[in-house]
Design an enzyme around this catalytic site. Structure first.
Site, PDB file in Angstrom:
ATOM      1  N   ARG A 256     129.974 -13.566 -37.052  1.00 33.89           N
ATOM      2  CA  ARG A 256     129.783 -12.306 -36.348  1.00 33.89           C
ATOM      3  C   ARG A 256     130.272 -12.449 -34.913  1.00 33.89           C
ATOM      4  NH1 ARG A 256     123.731 -10.277 -37.545  1.00 33.89           N
ATOM      5  NH2 ARG A 256     123.969  -9.626 -35.381  1.00 33.89           N
TER       6      ARG A 256
ATOM      7  N   LYS B 123     115.185 -12.524 -40.488  1.00 29.20           N
ATOM      8  CA  LYS B 123     114.833 -11.292 -41.212  1.00 29.20           C
ATOM      9  C   LYS B 123     115.680 -11.147 -42.478  1.00 29.20           C
ATOM     10  CE  LYS B 123     115.828  -9.353 -37.567  1.00 29.20           C
ATOM     11  NZ  LYS B 123     116.229  -9.378 -36.245  1.00 29.20           N
TER      12      LYS B 123
ATOM     13  N   ARG C  75     125.720 -19.915 -38.218  1.00 28.79           N
ATOM     14  CA  ARG C  75     125.552 -18.774 -39.109  1.00 28.79           C
ATOM     15  C   ARG C  75     126.885 -18.108 -39.455  1.00 28.79           C
ATOM     16  NH1 ARG C  75     121.358 -13.911 -38.089  1.00 28.79           N
ATOM     17  NH2 ARG C  75     122.629 -13.387 -36.276  1.00 28.79           N
TER      18      ARG C  75
ATOM     19  N   ARG D 102     121.364 -10.352 -26.450  1.00 27.52           N
ATOM     20  CA  ARG D 102     120.611  -9.753 -27.561  1.00 27.52           C
ATOM     21  C   ARG D 102     119.150 -10.186 -27.509  1.00 27.52           C
ATOM     22  NH1 ARG D 102     123.999 -11.820 -32.374  1.00 27.52           N
ATOM     23  NH2 ARG D 102     122.302 -10.973 -33.624  1.00 27.52           N
TER      24      ARG D 102
HETATM   25  P1  ATP Z   1     119.983 -10.695 -36.610  1.00 28.55           P
HETATM   26  O1  ATP Z   1     121.229 -11.353 -36.284  1.00 28.55           O
HETATM   27  O2  ATP Z   1     118.833 -11.615 -36.797  1.00 28.55           O
HETATM   28  O3  ATP Z   1     120.101  -9.665 -37.646  1.00 28.55           O
HETATM   29  P2  ATP Z   1     119.788  -8.613 -34.769  1.00 28.55           P
HETATM   30  O4  ATP Z   1     118.578  -8.007 -35.361  1.00 28.55           O
HETATM   31  O5  ATP Z   1     119.949  -8.588 -33.286  1.00 28.55           O
HETATM   32  O6  ATP Z   1     119.761 -10.062 -35.204  1.00 28.55           O
HETATM   33  P3  ATP Z   1     121.445  -6.834 -36.233  1.00 28.55           P
HETATM   34  O7  ATP Z   1     120.182  -6.200 -36.672  1.00 28.55           O
HETATM   35  O8  ATP Z   1     122.401  -7.290 -37.225  1.00 28.55           O
HETATM   36  O9  ATP Z   1     121.146  -8.084 -35.331  1.00 28.55           O
HETATM   37  O10 ATP Z   1     122.131  -5.820 -35.199  1.00 28.55           O
HETATM   38  C1  ATP Z   1     123.360  -6.120 -34.581  1.00 28.55           C
HETATM   39  C2  ATP Z   1     123.552  -5.202 -33.404  1.00 28.55           C
HETATM   40  O11 ATP Z   1     123.535  -3.844 -33.846  1.00 28.55           O
HETATM   41  C3  ATP Z   1     122.471  -5.273 -32.339  1.00 28.55           C
HETATM   42  O12 ATP Z   1     122.725  -6.299 -31.405  1.00 28.55           O
HETATM   43  C4  ATP Z   1     122.584  -3.877 -31.713  1.00 28.55           C
HETATM   44  O13 ATP Z   1     123.692  -3.814 -30.858  1.00 28.55           O
HETATM   45  C5  ATP Z   1     122.889  -3.000 -32.899  1.00 28.55           C
HETATM   46  N1  ATP Z   1     121.658  -2.452 -33.505  1.00 28.55           N
HETATM   47  C6  ATP Z   1     121.145  -2.756 -34.717  1.00 28.55           C
HETATM   48  N2  ATP Z   1     120.018  -2.064 -34.957  1.00 28.55           N
HETATM   49  C7  ATP Z   1     119.796  -1.314 -33.862  1.00 28.55           C
HETATM   50  C8  ATP Z   1     118.781  -0.388 -33.474  1.00 28.55           C
HETATM   51  N3  ATP Z   1     117.743  -0.096 -34.284  1.00 28.55           N
HETATM   52  N4  ATP Z   1     118.883   0.193 -32.263  1.00 28.55           N
HETATM   53  C9  ATP Z   1     119.910  -0.065 -31.438  1.00 28.55           C
HETATM   54  N5  ATP Z   1     120.909  -0.922 -31.727  1.00 28.55           N
HETATM   55  C10 ATP Z   1     120.855  -1.549 -32.930  1.00 28.55           C
HETATM   56 MG    MG Z   2     119.989  -8.694 -39.160  1.00 29.25          MG
END
Ligand code: ATP
Ligand code: MG
Length: 223
Positions: A165, A17, A132, A176
């Site tokens: 991270r 994303k 990453r 996750r």
């Molecule tokens: P990516 O690493 O591809 O971005 P991701 O979408 O799991 O994967 P982030 O979006 O960076 O990772 O989010 C990191 C953490 O933050 C999640 O694992 C969760 O704990 C928390 N988080 C982020 N967005 C939300 C949400 N909309 N609702 C609840 N928790 C969230």
């Molecule tokens: Mg992300």
């Protein structure tokens, strides 16, 4: 010119994303908001939300819906995005059905009007995560294999240090992914019922990006 595109990128952790967002920003004018980046900023500031979120994120959980909704709503207010005539890109929010309903309740004038799911095979995702690194202040993402920084360990733009991270390790990452699979079906159903969900399957960001771009420009271009 792209007009009034209010896009949500959906996809498993590590599906790209953030990478698709940066590539889109090179081509169209749209403002991105990533819930993960907002939370990491709160963690850096050591705010009360940050302290709580840090514990949850470290074990691969989800931050409670009401806190996430308040955080995103505050961001939308600050950016004056509650009315019409705006373009934005959300990454990571809404990620539960509850969050989607709550956001739509708040954005009655200009709700999400396009949802694109990045559908990437799980074995590809797992391989990516190992390599990453990110620049926390900007959210810029690097991959030691596909997209390494120009200077090892440093952000290309600011020269600041990159970090791993804490939630990008095998054990937490698995949680996750599990959480993602638990929440995704009702969320997809919600957007499918509105007729705004489109999925793109591919193994690499290079394969996905042209399709994403084509889809968006066909649907939202204005002369
Ligand atoms: P990516 O690493 O591809 O971005 P991701 O979408 O799991 O994967 P982030 O979006 O960076 O990772 O989010 C990191 C953490 O933050 C999640 O694992 C969760 O704990 C928390 N988080 C982020 N967005 C939300 C949400 N909309 N609702 C609840 N928790 C969230
Ligand atoms: Mg992300």
């Amino acid at each position: 010119m792209i007009k009034n595109l209010r896009l949500l990128l959906l996809g498993a952790p590590g599906s790209g994303k953030g990478t698709q967002t940066s590539r889109l920003l090179e081509k169209i004018q749209i403002t991105p908001v990533s819930s993960g980046d907002l939370l990491r900023t709160e963690i850096s500031k050591k705010s009360s939300l940050g302290v709580l979120a840090s514990k949850i994120i470290q074990r691969g959980g989800l931050v409670p819906d009401h806190l996430m909704i308040a955080l995103i709503y505050r961001e939308f207010q600050a950016r004056d995005w509650l009315g019409q005539d705006c373009s934005w890109l959300l990454d990571g929010f809404p990620r539960t059905h509850n969050q989607a309903v709550a956001l739509d309740d708040k954005l009655t004038a200009a709700p999400i009007n396009c949802v694109i799911e990045l559908d990437v095979p799980e074995e590809v995702i797992l391989e990516r995560i190992e390599n990453r690194y990110i620049h926390i202040p900007s959210g810029r993402i690097y991959n030691l294999q596909y997209n390494p920084p120009k200077v090892p360990g440093k952000d290309d733009i600011t020269g600041e240090a990159l970090s791993k991270r804490p939630d990008d390790n095998a054990e937490v990452f698995k949680r996750r992914l599990d959480n993602y699979h638990k929440e995704i079906d009702p969320l997809k159903e919600y957007f499918k019922d509105k007729g705004i969900l489109h999925s793109i399957r591919g193994e690499t960001s290079d394969i996905i990006f042209p399709q994403l771009y084509e889809y968006i420009t066909t649907k939202f271009a204005s002369k």
